[in-house]
Design a protein around this motif. Structure first.
Motif, PDB file in Angstrom:
ATOM      1  N   ARG A  58       0.771  -0.967  -0.053  1.00 40.49           N
ATOM      2  CA  ARG A  58      -0.230   0.143  -0.216  1.00 40.49           C
ATOM      3  C   ARG A  58       1.203   1.055  -0.171  1.00 40.49           C
ATOM      4  NH1 ARG A  58      -5.458  -0.441   3.532  1.00 40.49           N
ATOM      5  NH2 ARG A  58      -5.904   1.321   2.606  1.00 40.49           N
ATOM      6  N   ALA A  59       1.958   1.007   0.554  1.00 36.07           N
ATOM      7  CA  ALA A  59       2.717   2.534   0.255  1.00 36.07           C
ATOM      8  C   ALA A  59       3.655   2.150  -1.145  1.00 36.07           C
ATOM      9  CB  ALA A  59       4.260   2.181   2.031  1.00 36.07           C
ATOM     10  N   LEU A  60       3.101   2.467  -2.213  1.00 34.92           N
ATOM     11  CA  LEU A  60       3.763   2.333  -3.210  1.00 34.92           C
ATOM     12  C   LEU A  60       4.978   2.995  -4.011  1.00 34.92           C
ATOM     13  CD1 LEU A  60       0.115   2.569  -5.310  1.00 34.92           C
ATOM     14  CD2 LEU A  60       2.011   0.350  -5.112  1.00 34.92           C
ATOM     15  N   GLU A  61       5.206   3.941  -2.635  1.00 41.19           N
ATOM     16  CA  GLU A  61       6.125   5.229  -2.809  1.00 41.19           C
ATOM     17  C   GLU A  61       7.899   4.119  -2.435  1.00 41.19           C
ATOM     18  OE1 GLU A  61       3.692   5.865  -1.132  1.00 41.19           O
ATOM     19  OE2 GLU A  61       2.389   7.356  -2.285  1.00 41.19           O
ATOM     20  N   GLY A 101      12.316  -1.270  -4.787  1.00 35.03           N
ATOM     21  CA  GLY A 101      12.759  -2.364  -4.025  1.00 35.03           C
ATOM     22  C   GLY A 101      13.401  -1.546  -2.651  1.00 35.03           C
ATOM     23  N   THR A 102      12.879  -1.462  -1.402  1.00 37.42           N
ATOM     24  CA  THR A 102      13.336  -0.945  -0.198  1.00 37.42           C
ATOM     25  C   THR A 102      13.534  -2.287   0.951  1.00 37.42           C
ATOM     26  OG1 THR A 102      11.690  -0.471   0.979  1.00 37.42           O
ATOM     27  CG2 THR A 102      13.032   0.699  -0.287  1.00 37.42           C
ATOM     28  N   PHE A 103      15.012  -3.176   1.282  1.00 32.47           N
ATOM     29  CA  PHE A 103      14.720  -4.389   2.542  1.00 32.47           C
ATOM     30  C   PHE A 103      16.110  -4.152   3.763  1.00 32.47           C
ATOM     31  CE2 PHE A 103      16.399  -8.220   3.382  1.00 32.47           C
ATOM     32  CZ  PHE A 103      15.326  -8.780   4.390  1.00 32.47           C
ATOM     33  N   GLY A 109      17.248  -1.300   4.520  1.00 31.06           N
ATOM     34  CA  GLY A 109      18.751   0.044   4.735  1.00 31.06           C
ATOM     35  C   GLY A 109      18.876   0.000   3.299  1.00 31.06           C
ATOM     36  N   PHE A 110      18.561  -0.987   2.481  1.00 29.52           N
ATOM     37  CA  PHE A 110      19.439  -1.173   0.927  1.00 29.52           C
ATOM     38  C   PHE A 110      17.787  -0.410   0.445  1.00 29.52           C
ATOM     39  CE2 PHE A 110      21.837  -4.180   2.832  1.00 29.52           C
ATOM     40  CZ  PHE A 110      22.871  -4.126   1.450  1.00 29.52           C
ATOM     41  N   ASP A 111      18.435   0.392  -0.692  1.00 27.79           N
ATOM     42  CA  ASP A 111      17.415   0.679  -1.396  1.00 27.79           C
ATOM     43  C   ASP A 111      17.814   0.514  -3.002  1.00 27.79           C
ATOM     44  OD1 ASP A 111      16.024   2.369  -3.802  1.00 27.79           O
ATOM     45  OD2 ASP A 111      14.953   3.206  -2.175  1.00 27.79           O
ATOM     46  N   PHE A 112      16.303  -0.555  -4.171  1.00 25.33           N
ATOM     47  CA  PHE A 112      17.630  -0.529  -5.527  1.00 25.33           C
ATOM     48  C   PHE A 112      16.198   0.060  -6.274  1.00 25.33           C
ATOM     49  CE2 PHE A 112      16.704  -3.915  -8.422  1.00 25.33           C
ATOM     50  CZ  PHE A 112      18.310  -4.177  -8.825  1.00 25.33           C
ATOM     51  N   LEU A 113      16.563   0.588  -7.100  1.00 26.98           N
ATOM     52  CA  LEU A 113      15.797   0.703  -8.360  1.00 26.98           C
ATOM     53  C   LEU A 113      16.194   0.445  -9.820  1.00 26.98           C
ATOM     54  CD1 LEU A 113      13.511   2.471  -9.719  1.00 26.98           C
ATOM     55  CD2 LEU A 113      15.086   4.419  -9.365  1.00 26.98           C
ATOM     56  N   THR A 114      15.918  -0.236 -10.068  1.00 30.28           N
ATOM     57  CA  THR A 114      15.563  -0.324 -12.041  1.00 30.28           C
ATOM     58  C   THR A 114      14.922  -0.315 -13.295  1.00 30.28           C
ATOM     59  OG1 THR A 114      16.891  -1.788 -13.750  1.00 30.28           O
ATOM     60  CG2 THR A 114      15.019  -2.694 -12.073  1.00 30.28           C
ATOM     61  N   GLU A 115      15.641   0.294 -14.248  1.00 29.36           N
ATOM     62  CA  GLU A 115      14.741   1.347 -14.904  1.00 29.36           C
ATOM     63  C   GLU A 115      15.103   0.256 -16.693  1.00 29.36           C
ATOM     64  OE1 GLU A 115      12.467   4.893 -12.821  1.00 29.36           O
ATOM     65  OE2 GLU A 115      13.560   4.968 -14.751  1.00 29.36           O
ATOM     66  N   CYS A 154      20.853   0.180 -13.276  1.00 24.75           N
ATOM     67  CA  CYS A 154      20.098  -0.002 -12.008  1.00 24.75           C
ATOM     68  C   CYS A 154      20.595   0.744 -11.335  1.00 24.75           C
ATOM     69  CB  CYS A 154      21.015  -1.652 -11.972  1.00 24.75           C
ATOM     70  SG  CYS A 154      20.069  -2.886 -12.768  1.00 24.75           S
ATOM     71  N   GLU A 155      19.948   0.590 -10.337  1.00 23.67           N
ATOM     72  CA  GLU A 155      21.415   1.794  -8.761  1.00 23.67           C
ATOM     73  C   GLU A 155      21.005   1.437  -7.175  1.00 23.67           C
ATOM     74  OE1 GLU A 155      21.713   6.374  -9.034  1.00 23.67           O
ATOM     75  OE2 GLU A 155      19.334   6.351  -8.152  1.00 23.67           O
ATOM     76  N   LEU A 156      22.044   1.376  -6.906  1.00 26.56           N
ATOM     77  CA  LEU A 156      21.922   0.873  -5.395  1.00 26.56           C
ATOM     78  C   LEU A 156      22.412   1.663  -4.006  1.00 26.56           C
ATOM     79  CD1 LEU A 156      20.822  -1.876  -3.848  1.00 26.56           C
ATOM     80  CD2 LEU A 156      23.204  -2.550  -3.986  1.00 26.56           C
ATOM     81  N   GLN A 157      21.369   2.105  -3.148  1.00 27.57           N
ATOM     82  CA  GLN A 157      21.491   2.667  -2.335  1.00 27.57           C
ATOM     83  C   GLN A 157      21.669   1.820  -0.911  1.00 27.57           C
ATOM     84  OE1 GLN A 157      19.529   6.042  -3.421  1.00 27.57           O
ATOM     85  NE2 GLN A 157      19.071   5.797  -1.290  1.00 27.57           N
TER      86      GLN A 157
END
Length: 370
Positions: A213-216, A246-248, A250-256, A284-287
């Motif tokens: 539900r927290a799509l952000e 996706g977040t897990f 402490g990791f934040d992963f984004l790919t487009e 792909c970006e990981l922080q």
């Protein structure tokens, strides 16, 4: 600005972004005739210096319980004078019936980065992905309208749908060239288009994303954009995208993923050997968000991207970039950043050869919000 029953309150916020290139070294190669057309020669190019990258001012005003006006005025190319002043967005927003509508100059709901990490204070990196910023152009915004609604799927999941219709792109310097070849930094499609209606056709598109539900924080989505860019309404510019955020722990992963399809473009004919070409690529970006040093939050990150463009008998354009670094929240509203990037770029020319650019850059940055 006057609202019913009294004067509306306008809230101003803003940011400043200052960059310094500590060291940059790039090697340029290619056919002499191609290099001459850009006014350059083969060899190494070094870059150092500092600049005020951008200053932005946001204004928000509630005109009723359901309606508000939002404006972003951004100043770029700042030196003795400001060469570029841009309204990134300026629209009326209205929410009701569990949905939301925006009318005016809007940022397009396409993939994730365009609306969520465009501004320097929204990300730990100094620069956004190179393809988006140097070729596609960030943010993608235009004059039109968009509506969205979120549908709950039980207590844990949700689906959000966005639909929009905008002017679409209009060529500013040519009626036959959609994109013109250049070195990175001068490649942007938006350098050759203006946000006005090119013809009687309306550009349209949408995005559908699903997640908790927290799509952000976590979402999987697909996006689409379609426009006929030339004055006769025959040249196609189509974008298909997909993103995973996706977040897990402490990791934040984004790919487009991004696919571009363009038809009727004479601008890239010398490069692809055809007026119809296509781009496929991804980043792909990981922080990591749970580190600290001297009680200051530290966010390390890494990004990789690769894009290929091709058409008929010509070669393939290739952009590959690796970047990484970290940011430090020095104080509330003040972020310091370091970034290192490694770039490889190849632009083909039919019967001539390839223009190539490869090198690295080390950057420092201060981003302040107020």
């Amino acid at each position: 600005m006057i609202a019913s029953g009294g004067q509306a309150k306008v809230v101003f916020t803003g940011y400043g972004d200052m960059q310094a290139a500590a060291q940059g070294r790039f090697m340029i190669g290619g056919p002499p005739s191609v290099l001459n057309s850009f006014g350059i020669g083969p060899g190494d190019v070094e870059a150092r210096g500092a600049k005020i990258n951008s200053l932005g001012l946001f204004a928000t005003s509630d005109i009723s319980d359901n309606a508000r006006v939002l404006i972003d005025l951004t100043f770029k190319d700042i030196g003795a004078t400001t060469k570029t002043t841009v309204i990134q967005y300026g629209y009326l927003e209205y929410d009701d019936f569990g949905g939301e509508a925006q009318v005016g100059k809007i940022t397009l709901p396409f993939n994730y980065y365009n609306q969520n990490r465009f501004y320097p204070f929204q990300r730990p990196s100094i620069n956004p992905p190179l393809f988006q910023s140097a070729i596609l152009g960030l943010p993608i915004s235009d004059i039109g309208a968009t509506v969205n609604k979120t549908f709950d799927l039980g207590n844990a999941a949700a689906v959000r749908a966005d639909l929009y219709a905008v002017n679409g792109f209009k060529t500013s310097s040519s009626t036959t060239a959609f994109r013109n070849p250049a070195l990175p930094g001068g490649l942007a499609i938006t350098n050759n288009v203006t946000g006005q209606d090119a013809n009687h056709r309306i550009a349209f598109g949408g995005r559908v994303e699903i997640g908790p539900r927290a799509l952000e924080k976590d979402s999987l989505g697909v996006s689409y954009y379609r426009d006929e860019w030339d004055p006769q309404g025959r040249g196609l510019f189509q974008m298909i995208g997909a993103h995973l955020h996706g977040t897990f722990a402490g990791f934040d992963f984004l790919t487009e993923y991004l696919q571009l399809d363009v038809t009727g473009d004479r601008g890239m004919l010398p490069n692809f050997g055809t007026r119809n070409w296509r781009t496929d690529g991804f980043f792909c970006e990981l922080q990591y968000n749970r580190l600290s040093a001297f009680d200051k939050p530290v966010t390390p990150w890494f990004r990789a991207e690769d894009y290929r463009s091709y058409g008929g008998s010509g070669g393939r354009e290739n952009l590959t970039d690796y970047a990484g670094g970290f940011s430090v929240l020095v104080h509330d509203g003040l972020m310091a950043k370091f970034e290192a990037t490694r770039l490889y770029y190849r632009l083909p020319y039919v019967d001539l050869g390839d223009l190539t650019l490869r090198g690295y850059e080390l950057l420092f940055d201060l981003t302040a919000t107020f």
